[in-house]
Design an enzyme around this catalytic site. Structure first.
Site, PDB file in Angstrom:
ATOM      1  N   GLN A 162       0.838  -1.195   0.000  1.00  9.01           N
ATOM      2  CA  GLN A 162       0.000   0.000   0.000  1.00  9.01           C
ATOM      3  C   GLN A 162       0.877   1.249   0.000  1.00  9.01           C
ATOM      4  OE1 GLN A 162      -1.399  -1.876   3.486  1.00  9.01           O
ATOM      5  NE2 GLN A 162      -3.527  -1.530   2.922  1.00  9.01           N
ATOM      6  N   TYR A 348      10.271 -12.269  47.739  1.00 10.74           N
ATOM      7  CA  TYR A 348      10.146 -13.730  47.718  1.00 10.74           C
ATOM      8  C   TYR A 348      11.062 -14.302  46.651  1.00 10.74           C
ATOM      9  CZ  TYR A 348       5.657 -13.720  50.251  1.00 10.74           C
ATOM     10  OH  TYR A 348       4.671 -13.586  51.169  1.00 10.74           O
ATOM     11  N   GLY A 467      -1.874 -19.164  52.521  1.00 12.69           N
ATOM     12  CA  GLY A 467      -2.226 -19.854  51.286  1.00 12.69           C
ATOM     13  C   GLY A 467      -1.108 -20.731  50.776  1.00 12.69           C
ATOM     14  N   ASN A 503       0.341 -18.809  43.830  1.00 14.48           N
ATOM     15  CA  ASN A 503       1.293 -19.588  44.584  1.00 14.48           C
ATOM     16  C   ASN A 503       2.660 -18.934  44.555  1.00 14.48           C
ATOM     17  OD1 ASN A 503       1.990 -21.799  46.057  1.00 14.48           O
ATOM     18  ND2 ASN A 503       1.312 -23.279  44.530  1.00 14.48           N
TER      19      ASN A 503
END
Lengths: 572, 248
Positions: A162, A348, A467, A503
């Site tokens: 184009q 962590y 958890g 987790n």
């Protein structure tokens, strides 16, 4: 086994905890001392916090609106009442401020994720067949080279076919390109080297042979859209962007009539057949398309990290680099931000790739396994020990107790990993990866992970957080339940697996287990040879052979990322 | 033959201490007054009534229900108390209790409790007066050493840090201090200043803490030396694994 080995982390902890950094007054003491003087000097003992505090004050003055102020914590008690100590990045001699391992502060981390998200692999064979059979166009190595030249213009946003189209500035998208790879050496020889990921050059001979055999005479495009586009949109944009430019490039390269009916066939074949995303689409409740981190299986992630091709003789090193990459992507970026909202999860994750604590535990395990199981932790397929419950119990128990005792013998190791989730990840990742190395079986490694969690909890009467503990205490039950909705081999599980979806601290370890099983065997890949080859590419801004070193370079501000916009931003 | 509960395996002092904590058969070492307890918990002013969330059950006209008839409400539930919490942090350096054993002790020995266990801390939620009973029990007995365990509703950081030079567990908010040989709290469990210093008595000596602790440590009772406990963990692991095994 005699416990007289030199711990890998000792030197790092001696520097980290007994030397002065900034104004922390940490000099003196032994890393085995159980008592210490905490000077309670607050943020002023840490150079990076001081810099951030000053920036916060200047920002507040400039904009007339308060911002970062470390004295906000608990109504004026400064953060960092104990010394905030910097960390070594494991496997390197780079010492970093831990703030700089937050992905917002670390350009290398951002680039690693950018490089994964902006990547798609697209098969060429069906498009070639369509060109030849439906349109009668001859496809030769020369035409493929020409097509790749066109696509490397079009993929970053250059116009083809184009006219009078707006285009992207090439300097903003210079990280965008496409290369191809094939298992067909004859075809590879005919491809212009600038366009080729040369399997023979990038991999050790045995791995190259295995990869070429798996890929066969098929041909694949490894495409990377511009970093800035990926950041502005999302992972699902990657295949869309690629599809658009692929279609245009075929039309331009093969002088096709854009309006003819057969182009529709080609479009489907070229854009959609044989497209491989790095990550699967997530269900609507998580609202993510393909190529977002929640959909990247552990096996894919293990294959994206490239250490196995440059240090195949040290499979433990492979697993440790995968831990680094996996923890950063899954914990820091996916769980830490996409899933939870940000801030907090970084610490962590960094425990797994700083100060050589995990490295020490895993290399201890390698020695233990090689002594007891006759070299089973070395690379190889005929040296593996059978994956039985007794082997899992033995390796996981020895590994976990060794790690626990390090926390007990070296109070600074315990202080470095001051959260239970950090300790649990360390111990389980070591146990799981070691078992996978010894058995060549990722599920045995996963099984060891869960036993390690049980032992840890029982020894110290504590584990991670709420958890976290729940998932690890029911995890053993889903290791060997082989139905797609109940369990999968670890390579095919991912961060959206039911028990893993929130987790934190786990997913990098699971990735390492998947990786260790295959690195231990000397396999060329974990789950997908195409992904392994796609990232065996030195042109990518992020060096996937050494993610931990790259994170360190990012932290000390040596890493040069792509996709920067300074070209279009007023210079100050 | 009457059934005798077997709380925990193991032949070591740590295993024996774990059995004691779980059975509730622990030695009382100190007295904490009701007012002092209320002060450090920080939920209400000492001497004030328990705020309630509902009228006493006796006034509520409960529907007929066989379960309600069978289960005697706890005093707090009977009175309509709010649910409140107490949270302990236990040092890794031979603190008498650990988060899991505080949870087991609460769950086994008390009704109407919601114990939560984390790596560094342990929270029990219950009706306010019931919670206070549990908190007092733990504070007054050998489950707690004032130097190696403390009440911390906020900023629990410190359980795994080295002990400061005076042997008191690190506390960023400085709630506890050693003064004149005894441990005092001069802030409540979330770190707000309180009107008086609450005296929790002398810290345990290192020898006493090592004798009373429920944590295995290589410099005291090593985990690997309690073979029966390890064997038992292996058994739990094997059974859980086999439970999920699906070979087809």
């Amino acid at each position: 086994m005699a416990d007289d080995r030199k711990r890998l982390f000792q030197k790092e902890l001696e520097v980290k905890f007994t030397k002065e950094h900034g104004d922390n007054k940490m000099e003196g003491g032994e890393i085995t001392d159980k008592k210490v003087t905490y000077y309670r000097l607050g943020v002023d003992q840490n150079p990076r916090k001081v810099e951030m505090k000053k920036a916060g004050q200047e920002m507040a003055k400039a904009r007339g609106l308060v911002g970062y102020n470390p004295m906000m914590h608990c109504g004026g008690i400064p953060l960092g009442q104990r010394a905030i100590t910097p960390s070594f990045v494991s496997g390197t001699d780079i010492m970093v401020e831990t703030d700089d391992l937050h992905y917002v502060n670390n350009a290398a981390m951002q680039q690693m994720w950018d490089d994964i998200r902006r990547t798609t692999i697209v098969g060429m064979d069906m498009a070639h067949e369509t060109l030849e059979k439906r349109l009668g166009i001859e496809v030769t190595p020369e035409t493929i080279n020409h097509y790749l030249e066109v696509l490397n213009h079009a993929l970053p946003g250059g116009a083809v076919v184009q006219e009078h189209m707006v285009e992207t500035h090439p300097a903003l998208v210079d990280d965008c390109y496409v290369k191809i790879f094939t298992g067909d050496d004859e075809l590879a020889d005919e491809i212009d080297s600038q366009f080729l990921i040369d399997i023979n050059k990038q991999f050790p001979e045995d791995q190259a042979e295995a990869l070429k055999a798996a890929i066969g005479k098929t041909t694949w495009q490894a495409a990377h859209i511009p970093t800035v586009v990926s950041r502005t949109t999302d992972g699902a944009q990657t295949s869309r962007w690629m599809a658009m430019q692929v279609g245009m490039s075929f039309i331009a390269a093969y002088n096709m009539c854009a309006g003819e009916a057969a182009v529709a066939d080609l479009s489907y074949a070229a854009k959609h057949a044989g497209v491989i995303s790095m990550g699967d689409m997530l269900p609507a409740r998580r609202a993510r398309g393909p190529n977002e981190p929640g959909g990247i299986s552990f096996g894919h992630m293990a294959d994206i990290i490239q250490t196995s091709r440059v240090d195949a003789e040290d499979p433990a090193h492979v697993a440790l680099e995968v831990v680094g990459g996996g923890c950063m992507l899954y914990d820091q970026i996916w769980l830490g931000s996409y899933m939870s909202g940000g801030v907090g999860f970084t610490q962590y994750a960094t425990a797994a790739y700083t100060n050589n604590i995990l490295d020490d535990n895993l290399y201890y395990n390698v020695d233990y396994i090689n002594d007891k199981y006759d070299g089973a932790a070395n690379k190889g397929t005929d040296n593996k020990v059978k994956a039985t419950m007794d082997v899992v119990k033995d390796i996981a128990t020895e590994s976990t107790i060794y790690g626990l005792e390090n926390y007990e013998k070296y109070p600074t190791a315990l202080e470095d990993h001051f959260g239970g989730s950090q300790r649990a990840t360390m111990l389980s990742a070591a146990a799981g990866s070691a078992t996978a190395l010894a058995t060549g079986n990722g599920n045995a490694g996963l099984s060891a992970w869960y036993l390690s969690m049980y032992l840890h909890k029982e020894a110290h009467g504590r584990l991670g957080f709420f958890g976290y503990d729940l998932q690890d205490q029911c995890g053993a039950t889903n290791v060997f339940s082989f139905q797609s909705d109940e369990g999968l081999p670890v390579e095919l599980r991912g961060p959206n697996y039911p028990n893993y979806a929130m987790n934190v601290g786990h997913q990098g370890g699971y990735t390492a287990i998947a990786s260790a099983a295959h690195a231990g065997r000397g396999d060329a890949w974990a789950v997908n040879p195409l992904i392994k080859v796609c990232f065996a590419d030195d042109l990518l801004p992020f060096d996937f052979t050494a993610p931990r070193k790259e994170f360190g370079r990012g932290a000390i501000r040596e890493f040069e990322p792509a996709g920067e916009r300074s070209l279009i931003i007023p210079a100050k | 033959m009457a059934y005798e509960a077997q709380y925990y395996p193991g032949a070591t002092s740590v295993a024996e201490n774990r059995r004691k904590h779980m059975s509730g058969d622990v030695e009382k070492l100190r007295e904490v007054s009701d007012d002092d307890l209320t002060l450090v918990l920080g939920h209400r002013a000492p001497g004030s009534d328990y705020p309630s969330t509902h009228p006493p059950l006796a006034e509520m006209g409960e529907p007929e229900c066989s379960i309600r008839e069978m289960v005697e409400p706890t005093p707090g539930a009977k009175a309509g108390d709010r649910v409140r919490y107490v949270q302990f942090v236990d040092s890794m350096y031979n603190a008498p209790s650990t988060p899991y054993f505080r949870s087991y002790a609460a769950a086994i020995n008390y009704r109407g409790v919601d114990p939560g266990t984390l790596s560094g801390r342990q929270v029990v939620e219950a009706r306010e007066r019931d919670m206070e009973e549990i908190a007092k029990f733990q504070l007054e007995t050998e489950m707690t050493c004032p130097a190696l365990a403390s009440l911390r509703g906020a900023t629990v950081h410190g359980h795994s840090l080295r002990l400061p030079e005076d042997g008191i567990m690190f506390d960023m908010l400085d709630r506890c201090r050693l003064e004149n040989g005894v441990v005092i709290m001069h802030k409540d469990q979330v770190g707000r200043a309180i009107d008086k210093k609450v005296d929790f008595g002398k810290p345990m000596s290192e020898e006493e803490a090592a004798k009373r602790t429920t944590i295995y440590r290589v410099d005291n009772v090593a985990f690997r030396d309690d073979a029966e406990v390890i064997e038992w963990v292996h058994t739990v692991f094997e059974k859980r694994t086999a439970y999920g095994f699906k070979p087809e």
